[in-house]
Design a protein around this motif. Structure first.
Motif, PDB file in Angstrom:
ATOM      1  N   GLY B  69     -40.703 -18.476   5.429  1.00 40.90           N
ATOM      2  CA  GLY B  69     -39.628 -19.351   5.898  1.00 40.90           C
ATOM      3  C   GLY B  69     -40.106 -20.273   7.013  1.00 40.90           C
ATOM      4  O   GLY B  69     -41.188 -20.087   7.588  1.00 40.90           O
ATOM      5  N   ARG B  70     -39.264 -21.256   7.339  1.00 41.87           N
ATOM      6  CA  ARG B  70     -39.698 -22.283   8.277  1.00 41.87           C
ATOM      7  C   ARG B  70     -39.782 -21.778   9.718  1.00 41.87           C
ATOM      8  O   ARG B  70     -40.355 -22.446  10.571  1.00 41.87           O
ATOM      9  N   LEU B  71     -39.186 -20.611  10.012  1.00 45.09           N
ATOM     10  CA  LEU B  71     -39.297 -20.054  11.366  1.00 45.09           C
ATOM     11  C   LEU B  71     -40.162 -18.787  11.362  1.00 45.09           C
ATOM     12  O   LEU B  71     -40.024 -17.935  12.239  1.00 45.09           O
ATOM     13  N   ALA B  72     -41.042 -18.671  10.392  1.00 41.59           N
ATOM     14  CA  ALA B  72     -41.775 -17.412  10.203  1.00 41.59           C
ATOM     15  C   ALA B  72     -42.463 -16.944  11.483  1.00 41.59           C
ATOM     16  O   ALA B  72     -43.278 -17.662  12.058  1.00 41.59           O
ATOM     17  N   GLY B  73     -42.097 -15.734  11.913  1.00 39.20           N
ATOM     18  CA  GLY B  73     -42.721 -15.102  13.068  1.00 39.20           C
ATOM     19  C   GLY B  73     -42.164 -15.517  14.406  1.00 39.20           C
ATOM     20  O   GLY B  73     -42.653 -15.069  15.448  1.00 39.20           O
ATOM     21  N   VAL B 108     -27.151 -15.546  11.891  1.00 35.48           N
ATOM     22  CA  VAL B 108     -28.171 -14.485  11.878  1.00 35.48           C
ATOM     23  C   VAL B 108     -28.777 -14.363  10.480  1.00 35.48           C
ATOM     24  O   VAL B 108     -30.006 -14.222  10.330  1.00 35.48           O
ATOM     25  N   SER B 109     -27.940 -14.465   9.437  1.00 29.90           N
ATOM     26  CA  SER B 109     -28.466 -14.438   8.053  1.00 29.90           C
ATOM     27  C   SER B 109     -29.462 -15.568   7.842  1.00 29.90           C
ATOM     28  O   SER B 109     -30.512 -15.383   7.227  1.00 29.90           O
ATOM     29  N   ARG B 110     -29.094 -16.760   8.346  1.00 32.05           N
ATOM     30  CA  ARG B 110     -29.982 -17.911   8.147  1.00 32.05           C
ATOM     31  C   ARG B 110     -31.285 -17.746   8.927  1.00 32.05           C
ATOM     32  O   ARG B 110     -32.350 -18.139   8.458  1.00 32.05           O
ATOM     33  N   LEU B 111     -31.192 -17.180  10.141  1.00 28.07           N
ATOM     34  CA  LEU B 111     -32.413 -16.932  10.918  1.00 28.07           C
ATOM     35  C   LEU B 111     -33.319 -15.962  10.174  1.00 28.07           C
ATOM     36  O   LEU B 111     -34.527 -16.171  10.061  1.00 28.07           O
ATOM     37  N   ARG B 112     -32.729 -14.881   9.668  1.00 23.93           N
ATOM     38  CA  ARG B 112     -33.550 -13.902   8.933  1.00 23.93           C
ATOM     39  C   ARG B 112     -34.129 -14.532   7.668  1.00 23.93           C
ATOM     40  O   ARG B 112     -35.297 -14.286   7.319  1.00 23.93           O
ATOM     41  N   ALA B 113     -33.314 -15.339   6.967  1.00 15.95           N
ATOM     42  CA  ALA B 113     -33.800 -15.972   5.726  1.00 15.95           C
ATOM     43  C   ALA B 113     -34.964 -16.917   6.025  1.00 15.95           C
ATOM     44  O   ALA B 113     -35.837 -17.123   5.184  1.00 15.95           O
ATOM     45  N   ALA B 114     -34.976 -17.483   7.241  1.00 14.63           N
ATOM     46  CA  ALA B 114     -36.067 -18.386   7.636  1.00 14.63           C
ATOM     47  C   ALA B 114     -37.246 -17.605   8.220  1.00 14.63           C
ATOM     48  O   ALA B 114     -38.194 -18.197   8.722  1.00 14.63           O
ATOM     49  N   ASP B 115     -37.165 -16.270   8.181  1.00 13.44           N
ATOM     50  CA  ASP B 115     -38.221 -15.381   8.685  1.00 13.44           C
ATOM     51  C   ASP B 115     -38.390 -15.410  10.205  1.00 13.44           C
ATOM     52  O   ASP B 115     -39.463 -15.111  10.728  1.00 13.44           O
ATOM     53  N   ALA B 116     -37.306 -15.769  10.927  1.00 10.86           N
ATOM     54  CA  ALA B 116     -37.318 -15.550  12.378  1.00 10.86           C
ATOM     55  C   ALA B 116     -37.207 -14.047  12.630  1.00 10.86           C
ATOM     56  O   ALA B 116     -36.760 -13.293  11.758  1.00 10.86           O
ATOM     57  N   VAL B 117     -37.621 -13.615  13.812  1.00 12.12           N
ATOM     58  CA  VAL B 117     -37.606 -12.195  14.164  1.00 12.12           C
ATOM     59  C   VAL B 117     -36.577 -11.979  15.272  1.00 12.12           C
ATOM     60  O   VAL B 117     -36.716 -12.525  16.371  1.00 12.12           O
ATOM     61  N   ILE B 118     -35.535 -11.203  14.979  1.00 13.22           N
ATOM     62  CA  ILE B 118     -34.482 -10.961  15.971  1.00 13.22           C
ATOM     63  C   ILE B 118     -34.983  -9.891  16.949  1.00 13.22           C
ATOM     64  O   ILE B 118     -35.204  -8.747  16.552  1.00 13.22           O
ATOM     65  N   VAL B 119     -35.160 -10.265  18.218  1.00 16.78           N
ATOM     66  CA  VAL B 119     -35.721  -9.308  19.183  1.00 16.78           C
ATOM     67  C   VAL B 119     -34.650  -8.536  19.945  1.00 16.78           C
ATOM     68  O   VAL B 119     -34.920  -7.467  20.490  1.00 16.78           O
ATOM     69  N   ALA B 229     -32.543 -24.823  10.788  1.00 14.61           N
ATOM     70  CA  ALA B 229     -32.439 -23.553  10.061  1.00 14.61           C
ATOM     71  C   ALA B 229     -31.026 -22.976  10.077  1.00 14.61           C
ATOM     72  O   ALA B 229     -30.627 -22.271   9.153  1.00 14.61           O
ATOM     73  N   ILE B 230     -30.250 -23.242  11.131  1.00 10.99           N
ATOM     74  CA  ILE B 230     -28.943 -22.554  11.244  1.00 10.99           C
ATOM     75  C   ILE B 230     -27.758 -23.442  10.880  1.00 10.99           C
ATOM     76  O   ILE B 230     -26.655 -22.931  10.672  1.00 10.99           O
TER      77      ILE B 230
END
Lengths: 100, 389
Positions: B69-73, B108-119, B229-230
């Motif tokens: 995804g575009r926010l991977a990692g 939050v779904s969109r962040l996860r779908a973009a491969d962001a990591v919720i800390v 992304a959101i």
């Protein structure tokens, strides 16, 4: 504009908040300040201003009534303090003495 | 280069190119949280295990050659007003103690779908009601620039965690200024998008016709990356807008030549701190140097708040004074339009001064472009608080 303690007591009752006499006095002072500030709006002449529900022009929004996946009953009830497996259980708010 | 010194745009590029693994990146920020948050109290919940597992899964997919995804990692902290599946969501209230939502907020779904990591979940005023974070049931957040001062609110935990590099990006929500005001007081960039630009589904409501979710980050370029992304239509939020989502990151390049920025005379009324005024006036000069003209108007510019960060406890006894901390920001919400705040200077005492731009509905590309241009010409947004190493 100032509020009387009885006005604040009524709001507290509607919000199910139990205020001590001290708290009632403090809340009356603090809420009066905010209501007094906001009441400056009454000085504006709005006779020629049309009522506005929302500034953006979105109108009624509809979508097709198509069934699709959703939470299971168990998932929906997972965080409920009380349930019977199908429905949330909540204290009665109508009809029983002392609860209204 | 330490991950905490990189922008969100740089972190995402580093992970994509393999210069940095998602696991290394996530661990670096989690370690800063572990080291600093006892002091700052910006987090209500840190999901170290879940974040490291999500990062490891991203690294495994990258190794297997699968698309990312575009926010991977990219580590992201989320205000505790947004529902997160199986993670505590309390709105900083003891009333919701132990609540773990069965679903994710759309954001939050969109962040996860973009491969962001919720800390983790960030501290806030209880149910977002407040402008200083002092209404949190779990204690106030400290301003990283001066630990005796408030970070602003209600998204104060999100603002402080970005200012202290505990996450490169945080999600906030803004009902009367709750993204822009704490961003201003903590020296970071915060965008309140047009009403309906980002779905409100799964955001615990404060005032449903005013609430809007938005990104908080070091820079406008980072906010543009996250907004891409959101933002977008959500069929399950009937107030979300159907308008197409522009490629905000690609629209930053266009110069500001000929842009008209309005200055509001009423913003200069009694109560405006002289150092805030000075910072704001200097910001107008930067925009003029970038080719914009200052009068009336495509964008409205001015202060975010009348004073820099105030002392913890200073306004708690005077609810009207606390109410007025949103004086410069609340009009944006009432008009349903967008606004962005970003640092434009510092006081002699070392506190950030914020500048705010407001624009018509769906003019986020213009807001982001103007703020990004400002940040190419200044370095206020790159300063770090000295108390927090």
């Amino acid at each position: 504009m100032t509020l009387a303690p009885k006005d604040v007591a009524k709001v507290a009752m509607l919000a199910r908040l139990a205020l001590s006499d001290d708290e009632l006095g403090r809340m009356t002072t603090e809420l009066s300040k905010i209501v007094g500030f906001v009441s400056q709006l009454e000085e504006l002449d709005t006779t020629s201003v049309a009522p506005l529900a929302h500034p953006l022009d979105t109108q009624n929004v509809f979508r097709d009534d198509v069934p699709r996946p959703s939470l299971t009953t168990a998932e929906a009830l997972q965080a409920a303090p009380r349930h019977d497996g199908e429905c949330f259980l909540v204290p009665a708010v109508l009809g029983e003495s002392g609860a209204a | 280069m330490q991950p905490a010194e990189l922008s969100a745009v740089e972190l995402v590029a580093a992970v994509r190119q393999g210069d940095l693994s998602a696991s290394q990146c996530t661990a670096a920020f989690l370690d800063r949280i572990a080291r600093l948050d006892d002091t700052l109290n910006a987090f209500l919940h840190v999901d170290r295990e879940g974040a490291l597992a999500a990062a490891a899964a991203i690294d495994a997919r990258r190794k297997a050659g699968q698309p990312l995804g575009r926010l991977a990692g990219l580590p992201v902290a989320v205000k505790d007003a947004l529902c997160t599946r199986d993670l505590p969501t309390t709105c900083a209230s003891k009333m919701l103690a132990g609540f773990r939502p069965p679903y994710d907020a759309d954001t939050v779904s969109r962040l996860r779908a973009a491969d962001a990591v919720i800390v983790g979940k960030t501290n806030m005023d209880e149910f977002a009601m407040g402008g200083s974070n002092e209404n949190s049931a779990f204690g106030p957040v400290k301003n990283p620039w001066d630990l005796s001062r408030a970070p602003g609110g209600s998204s104060g935990g999100s603002a402080a965690c970005v200012a202290a590099d505990m996450a490169p990006v945080a999600i906030g929500s803004d009902t009367g200024g709750s993204i822009r005001q704490p961003a201003g007081l903590c020296g970071i960039t915060g965008l309140k998008p047009t009403y309906g630009r980002v779905s409100r589904r799964g955001l615990v409501a404060f005032a449903s016709s005013l609430d809007q979710i938005g990104p908080m980050a070091r820079s406008a370029a980072d906010c543009a990356l996250v907004l891409e992304a959101i933002a977008g239509h959500d069929p399950l939020d009937s107030t979300s807008l159907a308008a197409e989502v522009p490629r905000y990151t690609e629209l930053l390049e266009q110069p500001l030549t000929g842009l008209r920025i309005g200055r509001v005379r009423d913003h200069y009324a009694e109560g405006l701190d002289p150092e805030v005024r000075k910072g704001v006036d200097e910001a107008f000069a930067v925009f003029e140097a970038a080719g914009a003209t200052v009068h009336d108007v495509e964008l409205i510019g001015g202060p975010v708040s009348a004073t820099p960060a105030f002392k913890l406890g200073e306004k708690t006894g005077d609810p009207l004074a606390m109410y007025l901390v949103d004086l410069y920001t609340v009009a944006t919400n009432l008009a349903g339009v967008g606004g962005i705040s970003f640092p434009c200077g510092f006081t002699k005492g070392g506190l950030p001064v914020g500048f705010q731009l407001q624009a018509p509905a769906l003019a986020e590309p213009l807001l982001l472009r103007a703020a990004d241009r400002f940040q190419r010409l200044t370095d206020w947004h790159l300063r770090r608080p000295k108390q927090i190493a």
